[in-house]
Design a protein around this motif. Structure first.
Motif: not given
Length: 580
Positions: A508, A513, A541
């Protein structure tokens, strides 16, 4: 009767310091080297009596070098060489020196005993047989010589020698009487010759000598079981129980027979009966139960029965710490950690001086996340063992989790102080927890210094790698290094939720992602009780993956667990991610 080898060795040690054996003069006594060698030998003997084996060996070596013709000194030096030898050449040199002495002194009884014993141990069976035969000729009435002679004959494996060994046992049986030990030796030889009839006759002869002795009937049952005559085996086991209804040995032997033929019902029944017998040694009962539990612990259908066995044994022997310890081990094996902790606690009530038990109890409370009990157990253990590194470490770990950081640091520093310098794994674990304390007290540089030390001490310390990677991600520092660390952890622990969460968080922070999403979903899937932090990370996330509905769902779950978390409240209220 069987004579232990220690009797021979005691005789040998007496022979080694015998002044009489050294009294005869060698040719050339008047020579300077001979006199010096004699002096060195006597001084070596004195050093041996003073408990200085190295000095004894050195004086012997010098004496032998000065006068290699002295066979007695050569024998003593040879025996010393064999005791320190770490290669076959040195061993052979020492053995040859002893043999050289024996050839010159065939009448030295204890010298021959030494040579015969060493020959047997080295596998020189023919020399062992010849030497024991010579000793038997010298002392035909000594039973210990007969036994060693027969053993040497047996070890040679030659048919003629085995027949001779049986003749020797016949002689011994005539003079000493029938005994289980002697019968066992005869049976061993008869089995080697595959003479089942002789085996049966051996057993009958033993029983005829004492038909009402329960142990002899158990022995008979064991032998008949061994040669595949089950009906006869059961008959003798039953007779042993009839003669002595409290014979735990008889019940246990009968249980083993039922186990050997696959009769689980009979096996269980006899095991219970064996455990009930007061005369059966507690060590034997523990071994019976240990074997039973090891065999059936993975069968959930058998667990109630095993628990019943333990409870019954504890009823009979409530003050035996070893039973509680075995029960603890069994409960750990079936992952009943609370029950295991209870048994460890009972064992400590009986034997509070068991250091390992204090460590086990503390560990079990940590496993069940009973932190107050874990800390209390560590401190009680430290009362008896104030320098125990692990108890200090566990205490410091608990205090750290309770956010009592100054107290935790004191315990951890004491753990480090008492830790063995060579115990890299333990010291690495201590430095890891010290790093956690420093990070949680906002001493970031010191935290990473300690993590580095922990990883240097033990590069396979997965906790140190995980924590260091996670906090590096939190600090946005050297994310490439953090990724390398956590990838190593995930390779080893691919299904551990904590490691996957760290992996997701490092990804992250690196703005990867899609990968972070895969990792965090796997982390939640593998966690039976996800934390608020795990849900919050998932929400962050998902948000960065343009899935705001799922992000909000995760943040709400996190907020349910931590309703006072102000940052979570903002995320839920405004339905968006906030940079801290």
């Amino acid at each position: 009767m069987m004579l232990p080898l220690i009797v021979f060795m005691a005789a040998l040690m007496l022979a080694l310091v015998s002044a009489e054996a050294k009294s005869k003069k060698n040719a050339g006594d008047s020579g300077r080297d001979v006199r010096k060698a004699d002096y060195l030998f006597l001084e070596g003997s004195r050093q041996s009596q003073l408990g200085n084996p190295d000095a004894y060996f050195e004086f012997l070596r010098r004496a032998h070098d000065l006068n290699p013709e002295d066979k007695f000194v050569g024998k003593e030096y040879g025996f010393a060489l064999m005791r320190v030898a770490d290669d076959s050449l040195t061993m052979k040199e020492g053995y040859n020196l002893i043999e050289d002495y024996i050839k010159s002194n065939p009448g030295d009884f204890y010298g021959n005993v030494l040579f015969a014993t060493l020959s047997s141990r080295l596998g020189n069976h023919d020399k062992a047989v010849d030497t024991w035969a010579r000793l038997h000729e010298q002392e035909p009435g000594r039973p210990e010589i007969i036994i060693r002679y027969a053993e040497a004959l047996t070890a040679s494996g030659k048919d003629a020698n085995i027949a001779r060994a049986l003749e020797l046992y016949d002689t011994l049986e005539s003079s000493e009487g029938v005994s289980p030990d002697l019968t066992s030796e005869r049976i061993r030889l008869d089995l080697m010759r595959k003479d089942t009839t002789a085996v049966i006759n051996d057993v009958k002869r033993l029983l005829e000598s004492s038909p009402t002795v329960p142990e002899f009937n158990v022995f008979a049952g064991d032998i008949f079981s061994l040669i595949g005559k089950g009906d006869s085996a059961i008959k003798f086991y039953d007779k042993a129980v009839e003669l002595d209804p409290s014979s735990g040995l008889a019940y246990y032997s009968r249980a083993r027979y039922y186990q050997s033929i696959g009769d689980s019902v009979g096996f269980d029944r006899e095991v219970f009966r064996a455990l009930e017998q007061e005369d059966l040694d507690i060590g034997a009962k523990i071994e019976i139960l240990r074997g039973y539990a090891a065999q059936f612990y993975s069968d959930s259908m058998q667990q109630p029965r095993i628990n019943t066995m333990f409870q019954r044994l504890l009823d009979l022997h409530p003050h035996e710490a070893d039973i509680h310890t075995l029960y603890r081990d069994y409960l750990v094996a079936i992952q009943d950690y609370k029950g295991a902790a209870e048994q460890a606690s009972y064992a400590l009530d009986i034997e509070p001086s068991d250091e390992k038990q204090w460590i086990a109890l503390t560990t079990l409370y940590l496993q069940t996340e009973e932190m107050e009990k874990a800390y209390e157990a560590s401190q009680r253990g430290l009362y008896f063992f104030p320098d125990n590194t692990l108890l200090h470490f566990f205490g410091g770990t608990v205090l750290s989790q309770q956010k009592k950081y100054p107290e935790a640091m004191k315990e951890l520093e004491q753990a480090l102080k008492t830790a063995d310098e060579g115990d890299y794994e333990t010291r690495s674990n201590i430095y890891t927890t010290i790093g956690d304390v420093f990070y949680n007290t906002h001493q970031t540089d010191s935290a990473f210094v300690n993590y580095s030390v922990a990883i240097e001490l033990n590069p396979e310390n997965m906790t140190a790698l995980n924590n260091c990677a996670y906090y590096m991600a939190c600090e946005d520092m050297d994310l490439d290094k953090a990724l390398t660390m956590i990838e190593k952890v995930v390779d080893v622990r691919p299904d551990e939720s904590t490691s996957l969460d760290t992996y997701a968080w490092v990804l992250f922070k690196r703005k990867e992602y899609d990968k972070a999403k895969d990792a965090i979903e796997k982390a939640i899937e593998n966690d039976d009780n996800p934390s608020a932090e795990l849900y919050e990370h998932a929400g962050d996330i998902y948000f960065m993956n343009r899935e705001p509905a799922k992000a909000l769902e995760m943040w709400k779950k996190a907020l349910e667990i931590e309703p006072d978390n102000e940052l979570l409240k903002k995320k839920v209220k405004y339905k968006t991610y906030f940079y801290e």
